[in-house]
Design an enzyme around this catalytic site. Structure first.
Site, PDB file in Angstrom:
ATOM      1  N   CYS A 168       0.547  -4.648  -2.791  1.00  0.00           N
ATOM      2  CA  CYS A 168      -0.565  -4.773  -1.588  1.00  0.00           C
ATOM      3  C   CYS A 168      -1.890  -5.429  -2.207  1.00  0.00           C
ATOM      4  CB  CYS A 168      -0.599  -3.471  -0.989  1.00  0.00           C
ATOM      5  SG  CYS A 168       0.831  -3.083  -0.011  1.00  0.00           S
ATOM      6  N   CYS A 185      -0.917  -0.437  -3.637  1.00  0.00           N
ATOM      7  CA  CYS A 185      -0.087  -0.789  -5.012  1.00  0.00           C
ATOM      8  C   CYS A 185      -0.324  -2.004  -5.416  1.00  0.00           C
ATOM      9  CB  CYS A 185       1.385  -0.618  -4.659  1.00  0.00           C
ATOM     10  SG  CYS A 185       2.017  -1.952  -3.694  1.00  0.00           S
ATOM     11  N   HIS A 233       4.869  -2.212   3.315  1.00  0.00           N
ATOM     12  CA  HIS A 233       3.839  -1.061   3.074  1.00  0.00           C
ATOM     13  C   HIS A 233       2.869  -1.076   4.213  1.00  0.00           C
ATOM     14  CE1 HIS A 233       4.732  -0.641  -1.536  1.00  0.00           C
ATOM     15  NE2 HIS A 233       5.896  -0.636  -0.799  1.00  0.00           N
ATOM     16  N   GLU A 238      -0.286  -1.589   4.337  1.00  0.00           N
ATOM     17  CA  GLU A 238      -1.073  -2.663   4.167  1.00  0.00           C
ATOM     18  C   GLU A 238      -0.618  -3.850   4.812  1.00  0.00           C
ATOM     19  OE1 GLU A 238      -0.147  -0.698   2.043  1.00  0.00           O
ATOM     20  OE2 GLU A 238      -2.009   0.026   0.455  1.00  0.00           O
TER      21      GLU A 238
HETATM   22 ZN   LIG Z   1       1.756  -1.517  -1.452  1.00  0.00          ZN
END
Ligand SMILES: [Zn+2]
Ligand SMILES: [Zn+2]
Lengths: 318, 161
Positions: free
Chosen positions: B85, B82, B46, B48
Site C-alpha cells: 500500500c 503495508c 487492502h 487503502e
Molecule cells: Zn496494505
C-alpha cells in the site's frame, strides 16, 4: 474466457541464449566474513580433551558456535592438533601451558555459519566449521536447479507473457506481460498485460492476481476490453487453492515494490522474470522474497528468456 | 479518524482484517475503504487500495484530474500502510499519511521497510507520515482479529511444506 494462443514450434525455441539465475538472499550469495581469534598448538596430546573442556568453560565462543574447537594440522607440522582458545579481544591472563598448550597465535575464522557449498569451502580453508547446507541455494549456484525439460516449459510460459505484452502494446499500453501457472497441472490460470495507463496500479502482475481471484469466483475488476487479459478456472483439484498458493508467476520484467508485495500477500510459490528493473523489488532495490520478518518467502529466478524480454523493454521506449 | 475506525470495525464484523481508511480532500471525504481480501479472494484488496479506487471514481464523475486531486489529499488509516500500500500511495502521489498503530508484520512506513521515503525514482513520489493517532485502539482491534484467526487462511499447523 481462456485466451487463445498459438502453439510455439520447437524451431521457435531459442533455449541456448539464456539460463535462469536464482535471486538469492544477500546472506546466501555474499562472501564469508572473517574475524580474528587466538589459537594454540596442542603440545601434550593426553591433555587434549581436558583442555577443550576447560576452554569451553573459560571462553564459550559466543556467536561462533558453528566453529569446531580443534583442528588437525597438515603433514610436516611439529604438532598434530591445534585448538581455538578465545576471540582476539577477550581479555585473559590465564597460563594455557597448564593445559598442555603452546604459544598463542592469531587465526582468522569465519564469523557466521556457511549456508552454501562455496561458502563452506571458503570457511573451511580458514577453520573447520559445522555446515547445514541450504540445498536449494547450493544447487542454484551450481546451475543445477532444474531437471531437463524444465527450461522448455519456462520458455513456453514466458512466451505467453511476451505475447500478452505485445497485445497490450498494440493498444498503446506498456509492453509488460505476465502469466500465472499452476505447475502441478501445467495449467495457465491467468494471462495479463500491463494496464497502468488506464489505472496507476494495474501493473501486469496486479492484473494477473485479480484474474486468479476471478478464476476462483472472486475478483474486483473487469478486463473485457482487453483481449490479452484472461483467466481459466483451475480444473486440477476439487479444492481451490487459497489465493495464489502453489502458483508460479512468469513476468517479462522484474516486479516493482507494489507488485512484489502483492505477490507475497498472495502466497505465490515462485516468480520467474526476464529483465531487471531500476525500481525492481525482487533483486534490484530490494529482495522482498527473502526479506526477514515477512511471513511468506518465495523463490525468484531472473534472466528467463531475457533476450525476448529485453526486446520488449526496448520497443516500449521508442 | 473516527470514521476510519468505523470502517475498521465493519471489516472486523465481516471477517476481514480490521483496517479502515479515509481519503480527505478540502475537508471532503472522497474515498473510504476497509479490507476486503476474503470477500474478493484478492490479497491486494487492502483498505487503502479500495479507497483509492473510490477516489478515482470521484474524480471521474467530476471530470477532474486524479493527480491534481491526490496531490492535495490526506490519507487517514487505522494501521500503518503495508509495503504494497505504501508503494500504491506513492504511485498515486498522496503527500501525507496519518495512521494509528505500527504494522509489525508488513509495515511499509518504517516497521519492516520504509517505502514512504525510499529512493525509488520510478515509483511515484515520497510521502510524509504522522503516526500514533489512537494507536492503542487500533492494536486492540488487530489483536481481537488475530485471536479469532482468519477462517479463510489455511491452518499453519496442518499446512505441509
Ligand atoms: Zn496494505
Ligand atoms: Zn508493479
Amino acid at each position: 474466457m481462456e485466451p487463445q494462443r498459438k502453439r510455439l514450434k520447437t524451431s521457435d525455441l531459442d533455449l541456448d541464449s539464456w539460463d535462469p539465475v536464482a535471486v538469492l538472499s544477500d546472506q546466501l550469495c555474499t562472501d564469508v566474513e572473517l574475524v580474528q581469534a587466538l589459537a594454540a598448538p596442542v603440545l601434550d596430546h593426553r591433555q587434549t580433551s581436558r583442555a577443550v573442556q576447560e576452554l569451553r568453560q573459560m571462553h564459550p565462543l559466543r556467536g561462533l558456535a558453528h566453529l569446531k574447537r580443534v583442528r588437525r594440522t597438515g603433514a610436516g607440522s611439529a604438532h598434530a592438533l591445534e585448538v581455538l582458545v578465545r576471540p582476539l579481544h577477550e581479555p585473559s591472563d590465564y597460563d594455557y601451558s597448564r593445559l598442555g598448550l603452546g604459544d598463542l597465535f592469531v587465526v582468522t575464522v569465519p564469523s557466521t555459519a556457511p549456508l552454501t557449498r562455496p561458502q563452506f569451502d571458503t570457511a573451511s580453508a580458514h577453520w573447520p566449521t559445522s555446515f547445514h547446507e541450504d540445498k536449494m541455494a547450493s544447487a542454484a549456484l551450481r546451475g543445477e536447479l532444474f531437471p531437463a525439460g524444465q527450461k522448455e516449459k519456462m520458455h513456453r510460459y514466458m512466451s505467453l507473457a511476451v505475447e500478452a505484452a505485445k497485445d497490450g502494446q498494440k493498444l498503446g499500453l506498456d509492453a509488460i506481460g505476465a502469466v500465472m501457472v499452476d505447475p502441478d497441472s501445467e495449467q495457465v490460470i491467468a494471462t495479463a498485460h500491463d494496464c497502468r495507463r488506464k489505472h496507476p496500479l494495474h501493473h501486469a502482475a496486479m492484473v494477473c492476481i485479480d484474474l486468479v481471484a476471478k478464476s476462483q469466483g472472486g475478483g474486483r475488476y473487469g478486463y473485457e476490453e482487453f483481449s490479452g487479459c484472461g483467466f481459466s478456472a483451475s480444473h486440477w483439484s476439487a479444492v481451490q487453492p487459497y489465493l495464489c498458493t502453489g502458483y508460479d508467476l512468469y513476468v517479462t520484467r522484474e516486479p516493482c515494490v507494489l507488485c512484489a508485495m502483492a505477490l507475497l500477500h498472495s502466497r505465490v510459490r515462485r516468480v520467474f522474470y526476464g529483465t531487471a528493473a531500476a525500481d525492481g523489488a525482487l533483486g534490484s532495490t530490494f529482495k522482498l522474497h527473502a526479506q526477514r520478518d515477512l511471513n511468506h518467502r518465495f523463490e525468484v529466478f531472473k534472466d528467463v528468456c531475457v533476450g525476448l524480454c529485453r526486446e520488449l523493454d526496448q520497443s516500449r521506449s521508442l | 479518524m473516527d470514521k476510519a475506525f468505523d470502517m475498521a470495525k465493519d471489516a472486523l464484523e465481516n471477517g476481514e482484517v480490521p483496517v479502515g481508511c479515509l481519503l480527505v480532500y478540502n475537508d471532503d471525504i472522497i474515498g473510504k475503504g476497509r479490507n476486503e481480501v476474503n470477500q474478493t479472494k484478492n490479497a491486494t484488496r487492502h483498505a487503502e487500495l479500495v479507497a483509492l479506487d473510490e477516489l478515482r471514481d470521484w474524480c471521474e464523475v467530476r471530470n477532474v484530474e486524479v493527480k491534481t486531486v491526490c496531490e492535495r489529499t490526506v490519507l487517514y488509516v487505522t494501521v500503518e500502510p503495508c509495503i504494497m500500500c505504501a508503494a500504491a500511495l506513492r504511485l498515486f502521489n498522496i503527500p501525507v499519511v496519518v495512521y494509528g498503530c505500527n504494522n509489525d508484520r508488513f509495515g511499509g512506513c518504517g516497521s519492516v521497510l520504509d517505502i514512504s521515503s525510499a529512493d525509488l525514482p520510478q515509483t511515484g513520489t515520497m510521502f510524509k507520515c504522522v503516526a500514533g493517532h489512537r494507536a492503542e485502539e487500533a492494536v486492540e482491534m488487530l489483536k481481537t482479529f488475530y485471536k479469532q484467526e482468519n477462517p479463510n487462511a489455511p491452518n499453519p499447523k496442518t499446512r505441509k511444506q
